[in-house]
Design a protein around this motif. Structure first.
Motif, short mmCIF file in Angstrom:
data_model
loop_
_atom_site.label_atom_id
_atom_site.label_comp_id
_atom_site.label_asym_id
_atom_site.label_seq_id
_atom_site.Cartn_x
_atom_site.Cartn_y
_atom_site.Cartn_z
N PRO A 1 0.89 -1.08 -0.21
CA PRO A 1 -0.11 -0.11 -0.25
C PRO A 1 0.67 1.82 -0.14
CG PRO A 1 0.50 -0.64 2.18
CD PRO A 1 0.78 -1.69 1.28
N PRO A 2 0.30 2.79 -0.49
CA PRO A 2 0.93 3.83 -0.33
C PRO A 2 1.31 3.86 1.24
CG PRO A 2 -1.96 4.19 -1.14
CD PRO A 2 -1.02 2.50 -0.97
N GLY A 3 3.23 4.52 1.29
CA GLY A 3 3.38 4.09 2.53
C GLY A 3 4.07 3.40 2.74
N SER A 4 4.93 2.11 2.30
CA SER A 4 5.38 0.78 2.18
C SER A 4 6.36 0.99 1.30
CB SER A 4 3.46 -0.31 2.15
OG SER A 4 3.68 -0.42 1.07
N LEU A 5 6.83 -0.03 2.18
CA LEU A 5 8.40 -0.57 0.81
C LEU A 5 9.08 -1.58 1.78
CD1 LEU A 5 10.68 0.76 -0.64
CD2 LEU A 5 11.86 1.69 1.20
N VAL A 6 8.50 -2.63 -0.03
CA VAL A 6 8.66 -4.48 0.46
C VAL A 6 10.26 -4.01 -0.51
CG1 VAL A 6 8.49 -6.25 -0.17
CG2 VAL A 6 6.45 -4.76 0.55
N THR A 7 10.96 -5.31 0.52
CA THR A 7 12.20 -5.19 0.58
C THR A 7 12.19 -6.83 0.42
OG1 THR A 7 13.28 -5.10 2.70
CG2 THR A 7 13.60 -3.65 1.45
N ASN A 8 12.47 -7.28 0.84
CA ASN A 8 12.61 -8.91 0.51
C ASN A 8 11.10 -9.72 0.75
OD1 ASN A 8 13.89 -11.30 -0.81
ND2 ASN A 8 13.67 -11.70 1.64
N ILE A 9 10.91 -10.73 0.04
CA ILE A 9 9.90 -11.23 0.33
C ILE A 9 9.92 -13.15 0.56
CG2 ILE A 9 7.14 -11.83 -0.17
CD1 ILE A 9 6.58 -9.55 -1.26
N SER A 10 10.00 -13.59 1.67
CA SER A 10 11.02 -15.27 1.24
C SER A 10 9.04 -16.07 0.86
CB SER A 10 11.11 -15.55 2.66
OG SER A 10 12.66 -14.43 2.89
N ILE A 11 9.77 -16.88 -0.02
CA ILE A 11 7.89 -17.83 -0.45
C ILE A 11 8.52 -18.85 0.56
CG2 ILE A 11 6.35 -18.22 -1.92
CD1 ILE A 11 6.82 -15.52 -3.17
N LYS A 12 7.61 -19.86 0.89
CA LYS A 12 7.46 -21.20 1.61
C LYS A 12 6.39 -21.55 0.87
CE LYS A 12 7.55 -23.20 5.36
NZ LYS A 12 7.99 -23.50 6.78
N TRP A 13 7.04 -22.54 -0.50
CA TRP A 13 5.92 -22.98 -0.77
C TRP A 13 5.30 -24.40 0.15
CZ3 TRP A 13 3.57 -20.70 -4.42
CH2 TRP A 13 3.95 -19.16 -5.03
N GLU A 14 4.04 -24.72 0.25
CA GLU A 14 3.72 -25.13 2.01
C GLU A 14 2.40 -26.79 0.65
OE1 GLU A 14 4.33 -23.17 5.48
OE2 GLU A 14 2.29 -23.55 4.59
N ASP A 15 1.98 -27.80 1.18
CA ASP A 15 1.45 -28.28 0.30
C ASP A 15 -0.14 -28.16 0.52
OD1 ASP A 15 3.62 -30.52 0.14
OD2 ASP A 15 3.03 -31.49 1.41
N TYR A 16 -1.31 -28.02 -0.58
CA TYR A 16 -2.09 -27.16 -0.13
C TYR A 16 -2.97 -28.12 0.95
CZ TYR A 16 -6.87 -25.76 -1.55
OH TYR A 16 -8.45 -25.58 -1.56
N THR A 17 -3.84 -27.70 1.76
CA THR A 17 -4.45 -28.08 2.71
C THR A 17 -6.34 -28.23 2.17
OG1 THR A 17 -4.41 -26.49 4.04
CG2 THR A 17 -2.82 -28.26 5.01
N GLY A 18 -6.45 -26.85 2.15
CA GLY A 18 -7.80 -26.48 1.81
C GLY A 18 -8.57 -26.01 2.87
N SER A 19 -7.99 -25.75 4.02
CA SER A 19 -8.45 -25.79 5.76
C SER A 19 -8.51 -24.75 5.85
CB SER A 19 -7.87 -26.84 6.43
OG SER A 19 -6.44 -26.88 6.43
N ALA A 20 -8.15 -23.53 5.09
CA ALA A 20 -8.06 -21.73 5.32
C ALA A 20 -9.59 -21.81 5.56
CB ALA A 20 -6.80 -21.46 4.35
N ALA A 21 -8.96 -20.80 6.31
CA ALA A 21 -10.33 -20.30 6.52
C ALA A 21 -10.09 -18.71 5.40
CB ALA A 21 -10.38 -19.75 8.15
N PRO A 22 -11.95 -18.57 5.69
CA PRO A 22 -11.78 -16.69 4.82
C PRO A 22 -10.63 -16.48 5.44
CG PRO A 22 -13.79 -18.12 5.59
CD PRO A 22 -12.80 -18.64 6.28
N PHE A 23 -10.34 -15.25 4.79
CA PHE A 23 -9.39 -14.56 4.58
C PHE A 23 -9.49 -13.64 5.93
CE2 PHE A 23 -4.98 -12.35 4.58
CZ PHE A 23 -4.15 -13.30 3.39
N SER A 24 -8.22 -13.89 6.85
CA SER A 24 -8.46 -12.45 7.94
C SER A 24 -7.37 -11.93 8.18
CB SER A 24 -9.51 -13.56 9.29
OG SER A 24 -8.58 -14.48 9.99
N ILE A 25 -7.25 -10.35 9.97
CA ILE A 25 -5.97 -10.57 10.00
C ILE A 25 -5.92 -10.92 11.23
CG2 ILE A 25 -5.40 -8.72 11.52
CD1 ILE A 25 -6.40 -7.09 9.00
N THR A 26 -5.13 -11.98 11.41
CA THR A 26 -4.54 -12.59 12.71
C THR A 26 -3.46 -11.97 13.77
OG1 THR A 26 -4.84 -14.44 11.75
CG2 THR A 26 -3.87 -14.62 13.67
N TYR A 27 -3.99 -11.60 14.80
CA TYR A 27 -3.10 -10.89 15.53
C TYR A 27 -1.88 -11.97 17.05
CZ TYR A 27 -6.69 -7.07 14.31
OH TYR A 27 -6.67 -6.31 13.40
#
Length: 93
Positions: free
Chosen positions: A67-93
């Protein structure tokens, strides 16, 4: 389940205090991607994305922009096995 993937991201840079989590949540929901996003204590943001390969790819591409104001310097991506168990997308605290 063909074409379904799961990606575990660690996003580095100026990604806290700039509405990065809400940005990822909104794009993931529009793209029909399931999972979650949260802030880490070290200043990074972590996310798990599950869905169709093309939809997850859209979310990842947007994470590089941020978003505006951010500056992404790196993204590490780990590919995992698809589970189909993820809930609708949410912010976790």
């Amino acid at each position: 389940m063909e074409g379904k993937i799961r990606a575990h991201l660690t996003i580095e840079g100026r990604v806290q205090g700039v509405c990065f989590r809400a940005f990822v949540r909104d794009i993931a929901r529009r793209s029909d991607v399931r999972g979650w996003v949260k802030n880490l204590y070290n200043g990074d943001v972590e996310a798990v994305l599950e869905g169709d390969k093309k939809d997850v790819s859209i979310v990842i591409a947007n994470c590089y922009k941020g978003p505006p104001g951010s500056l992404v310097t790196n993204i590490s991506i780990k590919w995992e096995d698809y589970t189909g168990s993820a809930a609708p997308f949410s912010i976790t605290y």
